[in-house]
Scaffold this active site. Structure first.
Site, PDB file in Angstrom:
ATOM      1  N   LYS A 107       0.863  -1.191   0.000  1.00  9.61           N
ATOM      2  CA  LYS A 107       0.000   0.000   0.000  1.00  9.61           C
ATOM      3  C   LYS A 107       0.890   1.229   0.000  1.00  9.61           C
ATOM      4  O   LYS A 107       2.026   1.178   0.481  1.00  9.61           O
ATOM      5  CB  LYS A 107      -0.901   0.028   1.244  1.00  9.61           C
ATOM      6  CG  LYS A 107      -2.130   0.906   1.075  1.00  9.61           C
ATOM      7  CD  LYS A 107      -3.218   0.191   0.297  1.00  9.61           C
ATOM      8  CE  LYS A 107      -4.394   1.096   0.044  1.00  9.61           C
ATOM      9  NZ  LYS A 107      -5.539   0.352  -0.504  1.00  9.61           N
ATOM     10  N   GLY A 219     -20.612   6.758   2.546  1.00  8.40           N
ATOM     11  CA  GLY A 219     -19.713   7.136   1.458  1.00  8.40           C
ATOM     12  C   GLY A 219     -20.495   7.279   0.167  1.00  8.40           C
ATOM     13  O   GLY A 219     -21.595   6.729   0.010  1.00  8.40           O
ATOM     14  N   GLY A 221     -18.352   7.541  -2.950  1.00  9.75           N
ATOM     15  CA  GLY A 221     -17.238   7.590  -3.896  1.00  9.75           C
ATOM     16  C   GLY A 221     -17.325   6.413  -4.850  1.00  9.75           C
ATOM     17  O   GLY A 221     -18.407   5.887  -5.138  1.00  9.75           O
ATOM     18  N   ASN A 222     -16.171   5.997  -5.335  1.00 10.03           N
ATOM     19  CA  ASN A 222     -16.124   4.934  -6.340  1.00 10.03           C
ATOM     20  C   ASN A 222     -16.809   3.651  -5.862  1.00 10.03           C
ATOM     21  O   ASN A 222     -17.672   3.101  -6.555  1.00 10.03           O
ATOM     22  CB  ASN A 222     -14.646   4.661  -6.700  1.00 10.03           C
ATOM     23  CG  ASN A 222     -14.509   3.442  -7.582  1.00 10.03           C
ATOM     24  OD1 ASN A 222     -14.333   2.338  -7.087  1.00 10.03           O
ATOM     25  ND2 ASN A 222     -14.613   3.615  -8.880  1.00 10.03           N
TER      26      ASN A 222
HETATM   27  P1  NAD Z   1     -13.434   7.667  -2.730  1.00 14.10           P
HETATM   28  O1  NAD Z   1     -12.417   8.679  -2.389  1.00 14.10           O
HETATM   29  O2  NAD Z   1     -13.874   7.536  -4.150  1.00 14.10           O
HETATM   30  O3  NAD Z   1     -14.765   7.913  -1.856  1.00 14.10           O
HETATM   31  C1  NAD Z   1     -14.765   7.986  -0.467  1.00 14.10           C
HETATM   32  C2  NAD Z   1     -16.147   8.467  -0.036  1.00 14.10           C
HETATM   33  O4  NAD Z   1     -16.252   8.380   1.385  1.00 14.10           O
HETATM   34  C3  NAD Z   1     -16.448   9.930  -0.429  1.00 14.10           C
HETATM   35  O5  NAD Z   1     -17.787  10.030  -0.825  1.00 14.10           O
HETATM   36  C4  NAD Z   1     -16.226  10.657   0.898  1.00 14.10           C
HETATM   37  O6  NAD Z   1     -16.956  11.867   0.969  1.00 14.10           O
HETATM   38  C5  NAD Z   1     -16.769   9.613   1.865  1.00 14.10           C
HETATM   39  N1  NAD Z   1     -16.370   9.784   3.256  1.00 14.10           N
HETATM   40  C6  NAD Z   1     -15.141   9.995   3.775  1.00 14.10           C
HETATM   41  N2  NAD Z   1     -15.210  10.084   5.116  1.00 14.10           N
HETATM   42  C7  NAD Z   1     -16.518   9.917   5.438  1.00 14.10           C
HETATM   43  C8  NAD Z   1     -17.240   9.896   6.660  1.00 14.10           C
HETATM   44  N3  NAD Z   1     -16.626  10.059   7.824  1.00 14.10           N
HETATM   45  N4  NAD Z   1     -18.575   9.700   6.623  1.00 14.10           N
HETATM   46  C9  NAD Z   1     -19.223   9.529   5.449  1.00 14.10           C
HETATM   47  N5  NAD Z   1     -18.593   9.530   4.259  1.00 14.10           N
HETATM   48  C10 NAD Z   1     -17.261   9.720   4.268  1.00 14.10           C
HETATM   49  O7  NAD Z   1     -12.878   6.278  -2.167  1.00 14.10           O
HETATM   50  P2  NAD Z   1     -13.239   4.819  -2.648  1.00 14.10           P
HETATM   51  O8  NAD Z   1     -12.285   4.422  -3.702  1.00 14.10           O
HETATM   52  O9  NAD Z   1     -14.693   4.693  -2.873  1.00 14.10           O
HETATM   53  O10 NAD Z   1     -12.820   3.983  -1.344  1.00 14.10           O
HETATM   54  C11 NAD Z   1     -13.673   3.861  -0.232  1.00 14.10           C
HETATM   55  C12 NAD Z   1     -13.149   2.776   0.691  1.00 14.10           C
HETATM   56  O11 NAD Z   1     -13.041   1.542  -0.046  1.00 14.10           O
HETATM   57  C13 NAD Z   1     -11.759   3.026   1.267  1.00 14.10           C
HETATM   58  O12 NAD Z   1     -11.675   2.429   2.547  1.00 14.10           O
HETATM   59  C14 NAD Z   1     -10.853   2.262   0.293  1.00 14.10           C
HETATM   60  O13 NAD Z   1      -9.605   1.916   0.866  1.00 14.10           O
HETATM   61  C15 NAD Z   1     -11.713   1.062   0.031  1.00 14.10           C
HETATM   62  N6  NAD Z   1     -11.403   0.352  -1.196  1.00 14.10           N
HETATM   63  C16 NAD Z   1     -11.420   0.999  -2.395  1.00 14.10           C
HETATM   64  C17 NAD Z   1     -11.164   0.265  -3.553  1.00 14.10           C
HETATM   65  C18 NAD Z   1     -11.246   0.886  -4.917  1.00 14.10           C
HETATM   66  O14 NAD Z   1     -11.075   0.153  -5.909  1.00 14.10           O
HETATM   67  N7  NAD Z   1     -11.545   2.169  -5.040  1.00 14.10           N
HETATM   68  C19 NAD Z   1     -10.842  -1.092  -3.472  1.00 14.10           C
HETATM   69  C20 NAD Z   1     -10.859  -1.718  -2.224  1.00 14.10           C
HETATM   70  C21 NAD Z   1     -11.142  -0.987  -1.101  1.00 14.10           C
END
Ligand code: NAD
Length: 428
Positions: A107, A219, A221-222
């Site tokens: 990571k 959340g 996000g993605n």
């Molecule tokens: P991202 O940056 O696209 O989205 C994160 C979201 O979480 C945003 O909408 C943000 O506003 C919200 N957020 C942050 N803190 C918050 C809180 N306290 N309360 C409510 N919402 C909150 O990130 P992502 O890629 O969607 O990743 C989200 C999680 O999934 C992370 O833990 C990441 O490590 C994990 N993850 C992501 C992937 C990937 O392919 N993107 C793969 C495996 C795991």
């Protein structure tokens, strides 16, 4: 985030110690797997657009590569710490092992807030990060990917810097690239869709129907957006989502009891997953400050934001109706809260199983990049579904046979595979 002081790495080690006991691992294997193999910590002096220089802190941690090259995303986050990166690298090792893909766990991260950086400043940061680790990463060593607040454009800048340093084309160096520039179709959807593939299997096991189920998501996000997309395609209803408000430094929950309109919300959301509060309220969404996502009267909770979101201080707010917690985020549930979920017989699809779709698809991207031959989207998503379903069923099988919760079972599957690889290599 609230609750008592939280250290993600201490939590990851606590989870590991529990499974080491369950498996009766010998001392050398425990010592090897309890800590990352290698850590890189460095300064990144960046020339800002106004001519001044700001020094950022960057990390790459390689937890274990016994089963194959390290794999893991890079986060840009103002609260990033070495301990968070260590924990995430360890969880990556278990994630690749539970999905049975031939990769290890790594990571990376940079302590920064991309909200406050121009695209050119972000490009310089990406290139500087690669310059620090270029000798220690690569298609056959350690393969980065996007994560929180990093995206396909960041990956392409990083690839370009790596190829400039090494003099050649190495599309397998990094995943999450733009489609057409070495990226895989389906990668953007993969983590959210993968989560729903496991949720679909959990529903079969529990005799539940997606078209009669409701969910609340933390959340937007993605991961959250694509989990919602596929869950809705299966007929499910998502009644609330939430996001972090950068200006107010707090979270807000957006609720509509008939179900959120995904395309409308996407249209009022920035690239960091922040929803425009005024527009949502004007469209009739009930907007609440704080942790309301966890209190909703739904069948499924999907924490898909950051670690440490289901804790001792809020686990008691989970409605009696909740049957499944499907963890999209890494490390969302503390061991104390996990204990409560188990006591309440809530079916938990643990993080490194539920969100393994991202890395599984990254692996497919890497295979395509190394071949320089790219598959159609359906082919990629079909392979992803097969990987996720097989992983889920192998964990479920251990859970049934050993009468263990799903998280412990996922750990048993993953840690056994990694320990075996370390033994077979003669490391322990
Ligand atoms: P991202 O940056 O696209 O989205 C994160 C979201 O979480 C945003 O909408 C943000 O506003 C919200 N957020 C942050 N803190 C918050 C809180 N306290 N309360 C409510 N919402 C909150 O990130 P992502 O890629 O969607 O990743 C989200 C999680 O999934 C992370 O833990 C990441 O490590 C994990 N993850 C992501 C992937 C990937 O392919 N993107 C793969 C495996 C795991």
């Amino acid at each position: 985030m609230t609750g008592k002081p939280f250290n993600a790495f201490a939590m990851a080690q606590q989870q590991f110690d529990r499974v080491a006991e369950l498996l009766g691992l010998d001392t050398a294997t425990r010592d090897l797997l309890r800590w990352p193999m290698r850590e890189y910590k460095f300064n990144l002096p960046i020339r800002l657009d106004d001519g001044s220089v700001k020094v950022f802190r960057g990390f790459r941690v390689q937890h274990n590569d016994a089963r194959g090259p390290g794999k893991g995303g890079i986060r840009f986050h103002p609260r990033e710490t070495i301990d968070t990166v260590r924990a995430l690298s360890m969880w990556m090792t278990w994630k690749c092992a539970v999905a049975d893909i031939p990769l290890g766990g790594s990571k990376g991260g940079v302590v920064c807030d991309p909200h406050n950086l121009s695209p050119r400043e972000q490009e310089r940061l990406c290139r500087a990060w690669v310059r620090q680790v270029a000798r220690d990463v690569g298609p056959w060593q350690d393969v980065p990917a996007p994560d929180v607040m990093t995206n396909a454009q960041h990956m392409l800048w990083m690839l370009d810097e790596f190829e400039t340093i090494h003099g050649g084309r190495y599309p397998g160096f990094i995943t999450g690239k733009p489609v057409g520039m070495g990226g895989s179709l389906g990668r953007t959807e993969a983590t959210g869709y993968g989560l729903v593939f496991t949720l679909r299997e959990a529903f079969k096991e529990m005799g539940l129907r997606a078209d009669q189920a409701s969910a609340s998501v933390q959340g937007f996000g993605n991961v959250a957006q694509y989990a919602i997309e596929l869950f809705q395609q299966l007929g499910g209803r998502v009644i609330s989502v939430s996001c972090w408000d950068q200006a107010d430094q707090t979270a807000y929950c957006y609720r509509r009891k008939d179900g959120v309109d995904l395309s409308f919300l996407r249209g009022i959301t920035d690239r960091f997953g922040g929803i425009d509060r005024k527009k949502a309220a004007a469209a009739g969404y009930e907007v609440t400050v704080g942790d309301a996502w966890i209190e909703q009267d739904v069948d499924v909770l999907i924490p898909a934001a950051l670690e440490h979101s289901v804790r001792e201080d809020n686990v008691g707010k989970i409605s009696k109706r909740v049957r499944v917690v499907a963890e999209g985020a890494n490390g969302p549930t503390t061991p104390e809260a996990d204990h409560v979920l188990n006591e309440r017989k809530i079916f938990v699809i643990p993080d490194f199983l539920a969100n393994a779709g991202g890395v599984s698809c990254s692996y497919l991207e890497q295979v395509q990049s190394n071949m320089n031959y790219y598959w159609k989207k359906d082919e990629v998503l079909g392979r992803l579904d097969a990987t996720m379903t097989t992983a889920f069923l192998s964990v479920l099988d251990v859970s049934r046979r050993r009468k263990l919760p799903m998280r412990d079972s996922a750990y048993v599957v993953a840690v056994s595979r990694v320990a075996e690889a370390c033994r077979d290599r003669g490391w322990v």
